[in-house]
Design an enzyme around this catalytic site. Structure first.
Site, PDB file in Angstrom:
ATOM      1  N   ARG A 236       0.856  -1.184   0.000  1.00  0.00           N
ATOM      2  CA  ARG A 236       0.000   0.000   0.000  1.00  0.00           C
ATOM      3  C   ARG A 236       0.897   1.240   0.000  1.00  0.00           C
ATOM      4  NH1 ARG A 236      -3.609  -2.503  -1.518  1.00  0.00           N
ATOM      5  NH2 ARG A 236      -5.658  -2.857  -0.593  1.00  0.00           N
ATOM      6  N   HIS A 284      -1.424   0.676  -9.549  1.00  0.00           N
ATOM      7  CA  HIS A 284      -2.101  -0.226  -8.597  1.00  0.00           C
ATOM      8  C   HIS A 284      -2.805  -1.374  -9.339  1.00  0.00           C
ATOM      9  CE1 HIS A 284      -4.200  -0.573  -4.420  1.00  0.00           C
ATOM     10  NE2 HIS A 284      -4.113  -1.765  -5.018  1.00  0.00           N
TER      11      HIS A 284
HETATM   12  P1  NDP Z   1      -1.644 -11.473   4.716  1.00  0.00           P
HETATM   13  O1  NDP Z   1      -2.491 -10.959   5.827  1.00  0.00           O
HETATM   14  O2  NDP Z   1      -1.794 -12.891   4.295  1.00  0.00           O
HETATM   15  O3  NDP Z   1      -0.094 -11.244   5.035  1.00  0.00           O
HETATM   16  C1  NDP Z   1       0.385 -10.094   5.674  1.00  0.00           C
HETATM   17  C2  NDP Z   1       1.797 -10.374   6.138  1.00  0.00           C
HETATM   18  O4  NDP Z   1       2.318  -9.166   6.731  1.00  0.00           O
HETATM   19  C3  NDP Z   1       1.850 -11.455   7.216  1.00  0.00           C
HETATM   20  O5  NDP Z   1       2.992 -12.247   7.045  1.00  0.00           O
HETATM   21  C4  NDP Z   1       1.968 -10.646   8.512  1.00  0.00           C
HETATM   22  O6  NDP Z   1       2.626 -11.341   9.561  1.00  0.00           O
HETATM   23  C5  NDP Z   1       2.824  -9.496   8.026  1.00  0.00           C
HETATM   24  N1  NDP Z   1       2.708  -8.335   8.922  1.00  0.00           N
HETATM   25  C6  NDP Z   1       1.621  -7.598   9.201  1.00  0.00           C
HETATM   26  N2  NDP Z   1       1.912  -6.644  10.092  1.00  0.00           N
HETATM   27  C7  NDP Z   1       3.219  -6.778  10.384  1.00  0.00           C
HETATM   28  C8  NDP Z   1       4.114  -6.112  11.256  1.00  0.00           C
HETATM   29  N3  NDP Z   1       3.711  -5.080  12.020  1.00  0.00           N
HETATM   30  N4  NDP Z   1       5.389  -6.538  11.323  1.00  0.00           N
HETATM   31  C9  NDP Z   1       5.807  -7.596  10.570  1.00  0.00           C
HETATM   32  N5  NDP Z   1       5.010  -8.274   9.723  1.00  0.00           N
HETATM   33  C10 NDP Z   1       3.732  -7.866   9.642  1.00  0.00           C
HETATM   34  O7  NDP Z   1      -1.915 -10.492   3.475  1.00  0.00           O
HETATM   35  P2  NDP Z   1      -1.722 -10.788   1.930  1.00  0.00           P
HETATM   36  O8  NDP Z   1      -0.412 -11.425   1.744  1.00  0.00           O
HETATM   37  O9  NDP Z   1      -2.925 -11.445   1.386  1.00  0.00           O
HETATM   38  O10 NDP Z   1      -1.715  -9.283   1.358  1.00  0.00           O
HETATM   39  C11 NDP Z   1      -0.741  -8.352   1.778  1.00  0.00           C
HETATM   40  C12 NDP Z   1      -1.100  -6.954   1.289  1.00  0.00           C
HETATM   41  O11 NDP Z   1      -0.881  -6.850  -0.118  1.00  0.00           O
HETATM   42  C13 NDP Z   1      -2.572  -6.540   1.441  1.00  0.00           C
HETATM   43  O12 NDP Z   1      -2.845  -6.137   2.757  1.00  0.00           O
HETATM   44  C14 NDP Z   1      -2.696  -5.419   0.439  1.00  0.00           C
HETATM   45  O13 NDP Z   1      -2.414  -4.185   1.068  1.00  0.00           O
HETATM   46  C15 NDP Z   1      -1.621  -5.708  -0.590  1.00  0.00           C
HETATM   47  N6  NDP Z   1      -2.208  -6.052  -1.897  1.00  0.00           N
HETATM   48  C16 NDP Z   1      -1.874  -5.267  -2.981  1.00  0.00           C
HETATM   49  C17 NDP Z   1      -2.358  -5.564  -4.225  1.00  0.00           C
HETATM   50  C18 NDP Z   1      -1.945  -4.779  -5.413  1.00  0.00           C
HETATM   51  O14 NDP Z   1      -2.498  -4.985  -6.507  1.00  0.00           O
HETATM   52  N7  NDP Z   1      -1.001  -3.865  -5.289  1.00  0.00           N
HETATM   53  C19 NDP Z   1      -3.265  -6.701  -4.447  1.00  0.00           C
HETATM   54  C20 NDP Z   1      -3.529  -7.458  -3.258  1.00  0.00           C
HETATM   55  C21 NDP Z   1      -3.019  -7.132  -2.030  1.00  0.00           C
HETATM   56  P3  NDP Z   1       1.951 -12.664  10.190  1.00  0.00           P
HETATM   57  O15 NDP Z   1       2.105 -13.721   9.110  1.00  0.00           O
HETATM   58  O16 NDP Z   1       2.770 -12.946  11.374  1.00  0.00           O
HETATM   59  O17 NDP Z   1       0.521 -12.343  10.453  1.00  0.00           O
HETATM   60  C1  OXD Z   2      -6.152  -5.586  -2.967  1.00  0.00           C
HETATM   61  C2  OXD Z   2      -5.713  -4.604  -3.936  1.00  0.00           C
HETATM   62  O1  OXD Z   2      -6.015  -5.345  -1.782  1.00  0.00           O
HETATM   63  O2  OXD Z   2      -6.150  -4.628  -5.072  1.00  0.00           O
HETATM   64  O3  OXD Z   2      -6.645  -6.631  -3.393  1.00  0.00           O
HETATM   65  O4  OXD Z   2      -4.869  -3.779  -3.627  1.00  0.00           O
END
Ligand code: NDP
Ligand code: OXD
Length: 321
Positions: A236, A284
């Protein structure tokens, strides 16, 4: 039709978030209930049981007194978490193979672009210059992935198979075969010290906001084959300090950046990112949410929920992701 209605609140504004397309798909997969495309449809707020949303206006969801579940049509829920009036019902996010695979495509594309010196080679082509530079092997490069969740862990695995050394950082402790796993703030510096290409796939939460800043960039490995570390942010825009990125690209703290997300989207026309020679930007669309796949995912979850089953991928509101 006496099943609770599904309200669609989709405010993307781009072709991939065309509300009309989603309405057509939901009419097919939820043929046994009213699908209300809002704003516009005539309806009684009390008939709404479910909402499928992308960037709803804060307050919009609070208008439905009988809401049972909110389905966010993307993986990231930061826009919803910012709504102080968000009804206290389960909030389900997207986690499906289609989106996960698309993100792996984006990550691999951009890691390879920097690893294989594409910015230099395209410039050479424009200048008709036949001057290949030494090309190091993938095994000489460590890709560090911030966020080892659904998207990060999958991208890590694909990169590992290509031959990169891969490390990942998460909040809780993880064990992933072939990946160097780090967790928590105490292990962040050790993770950064060995990272040549930093990929950010973190959710935006109060803890992660602004994490991609000069202090963090300065800790990345500088002795790797790329000459200077590279960042790739597909998480993000709020994760990144944009002034720091520009200054670090200009003073050499960073060698290049691939950015898919920005603090303000669409990116304003006067942003320096548009024309920066060390920036590769995308609007995005690293991993689009596909209307066919995701409407099916929502319809299946509603059917299971109404049959008394559990919902998948419910957001932990305390953690914020
Ligand atoms: P998940 O919830 O599966 O994974 C998030 C990861 O971040 C986990 O490993 C989590 O740790 C880690 N995390 C969260 N907070 C912290 C912290 N404070 N310190 C260290 N690690 C942290 O999410 P997804 O993988 O499904 O998606 C990730 C992000 O990708 C979404 O939230 C979205 O913002 C972005 N996204 C962007 C898209 C785009 O087109 N640009 C499309 C889809 C998503 P833990 O495993 O320990 O919980
Ligand atoms: C999502 C994105 O969160 O598109 O899926 O960014």
């Amino acid at each position: 039709m006496n099943k609770g209605a599904l309200a669609l609140l989709i405010h993307g504004g781009t072709e991939n978030w065309s509300a009309d397309r989603w309405k057509v798909r939901f009419d097919v997969v939820c043929a046994d209930r009213r699908v209300l495309q809002l704003p516009g449809a005539k309806f009684d707020p009390a008939e709404v049981s479910y909402a499928a949303v992308w960037k709803p206006v804060p307050g919009e969801l609070a208008a439905f007194p009988n809401l049972k579940v909110i389905f966010n049509l993307g993986a990231g829920v930061d826009a919803l978490m910012a709504d102080r009036t968000l009804p206290d019902v389960p909030l389900v996010r997207v986690s499906v193979d289609d989106l996960t695979d698309r993100m792996a495509e984006y990550v691999v594309l951009h890691v390879l672009m920097h690893h294989r010196q594409e910015l230099y080679l395209r410039q050479s082509q424009r200048e008709k210059r036949w001057q290949p530079k030494y090309q190091w092997p993938a095994a000489a490069v460590t890709v560090g992935i911030l966020g080892l969740g659904v998207l990060g862990a999958n991208a890590a695995e694909v990169l590992r198979r290509i031959g990169f050394r891969v490390a990942g950082w998460s909040l809780s402790e993880k064990k992933v075969d072939g990946i160097d796993c780090f967790h928590g703030s105490a292990q962040l510096d050790a993770f950064l010290r060995q990272t040549d290409i930093l990929v950010s796939l973190l959710p935006l939460t109060p803890d992660t906001r602004g994490i991609l800043n000069r202090a963090l960039f300065a800790k990345l490995r500088r002795s790797g084959p790329l000459g200077a570390p590279v960042i790739i942010n597909a998480g993000r825009g709020g994760l990144q300090n944009e002034a720091d990125i520009l200054a670090c690209l200009d003073d050499g703290t960073l060698g290049a950046a691939s950015l898919d997300v920005f603090a303000q989207e669409p990116l304003p026309a006067d942003s320096a990112f548009w024309i920066h020679p060390k920036v590769v930007l995308t609007p995005h669309n690293a991993a689009d949410t596909d209307a066919d796949e995701i409407s099916k995912y929502v319809a299946q979850q509603i059917a299971r929920f109404e049959a008394g089953g559990a919902l998948d991928n419910v957001v932990d509101r305390k953690r914020g992701y």
